[in-house]
Design an enzyme around this catalytic site. Sequence first.
Site: not given
Ligand code: BGC
Length: 548
Positions: A200, A242
């Site tokens: 993430d 990500e």
């Molecule tokens: C996730 C979100 C989340 C955020 C904070 C993002 O990149 O995909 O769903 O709210 O990270 O953790």
Amino acid sequence: MAERWYKRAVIYSVEVDAFQDSNGDGVGDLRGLISRLDYIAGLGATYIWLNPIHPTPGKDDGYDGTDYYQVDPRLGTLGDFVDLIDAANDRGLRVMLDLVINHTSDQHPWFQASRRSRDSSLRDWYVWSDEEPAHKDEGAAFPGEQHGTWTKDRRAKAWYFHRFYDFEPSLNHANPAVWDEIRRIVTFWLHLGVAGFRMDAAPFSIEHPDPRTGSASRDYDRLRDIRRWLSWTQGDAIVLAEANVPDDEILRYVSSGHDNDDRLHVLFNFRLNARIALALARRDVRPIVWALDTAPQLPENAQWATFIRNHDEEDLSQLTDEERDEVFAAFAPEESMRLYGRGIRRRLAPMLGGDRRWLELAYSLQFTLPGTPILRYGQEIGMGEDLRLKQRDAIRTPMQWSDAINAGFSTAPADRLIRPVIAEGDFDYRRINVAAQRRDESSLLLWMSRLLRTLRECPEIGDSSCDVLETGIPSVLMHRFTGPHGAMLFLHNVADIPRTVDVTRALTAEDAPSESFADDDYGALPQPLVTLPINGYGYRWIRLRFVP
Ligand code: BGC
Ligand code: MG
């Protein structure tokens, strides 16, 4: 052959709390998911990505965790998790967890200890500033929902940094003790049998913000550390990062340079995702052609992951203001459909007006663009969104299994469900559900499983070189993969006007074309093959070569 298995995977993204409730408490759980594994395997997916499953106050749908080593009690126990891994592996499925190491919940015991005392050994696990940070109102990830990135904590008598909401304090990534703990977390879940992680917010998870200047430096070598822990503990585990970052930065997430693949394995293709949206809105494939032509060249073992919608807003921040406005006008005409000034909080089926032909075209396009495709639960039946729910919850409603009470998701009273089931309009669960589509030969669900079965016989897409060929028709994309397994040719028409495409430049003398999947029965391929007709919103998958 398991080598580089992730290049042939089909990822299915599941929100456990919204998928299947097994105990009637209104919250989906691991046992519920286990009971649906045959469904996922039958669909043709191979790799299940679970959004966060840890204990959480639930203010950011689990991305605000309070214990990395536990399962949220509403979802089950660690024992249930082990059962899930076994049951998944039995069916040839792998499991991936979300790894949220940028921040914890402010309720996490680490943060509680950190704020309580300057003398705590955990004080430096978060990012504190005694002075009021100069740029405290800048850099918010959720503009409109979040005030700045530094908040004063009365208890700590200091300011703490949070890239996301103020209840999500960022961990101090400059502190080696934090990384030691991250190593333990990663190793713990690998030992329990996960095949990898979705990392993430990767860029923020390696950065060191400076309260005086407002800038932040990124320590990419931490990604190599993660890669090493994986290799030592479970050699074929992978990390999907990500990282929605500019082109001149993206390769740093997979490689330290010189074509090394020593960092992470797979990258979400945000740059392509935004251009697919633009191409669909314009009915012109040139944004996709541009994205493919200019794509940063990944080292051999690295991979893109393609997606058309995810659990967040459709993020259009990589487009220009004018381009974004075009996409908004086409797919999110009302203000309530937009979010953070950059995105769309809708599912794909309603964005495309429920038009079955257009939906098929969009999915066929996504699944045949280079990379490993991701399907999010409910896309296979064309679920809709609930704009009455806040922010991104709109697209996180319970899976619609049948026309039974609560869509077969849960037997709890409707007011106890984690989120309401969609029960009105075109996407009402009594119209859109798995059971009904199973009985209907012409359903989106059966179409999707046919697509996935065919896709799995086309390893070229995940694992060989792709050439985009000029068609002279702005609405038609023609691309060809050629690799050790064979060769495939794809035609996609993003406009609703039939066309005839000259395919000669895509063919070589060794090719022996045969059609494997299409929107229509186009009849036998002409001999010799010079031109091919394609319907409005049509798609044609043509196998050119097969290497047994
Ligand atoms: C996730 C979100 C989340 C955020 C904070 C993002 O990149 O995909 O769903 O709210 O990270 O953790
Ligand atoms: Mg439950």
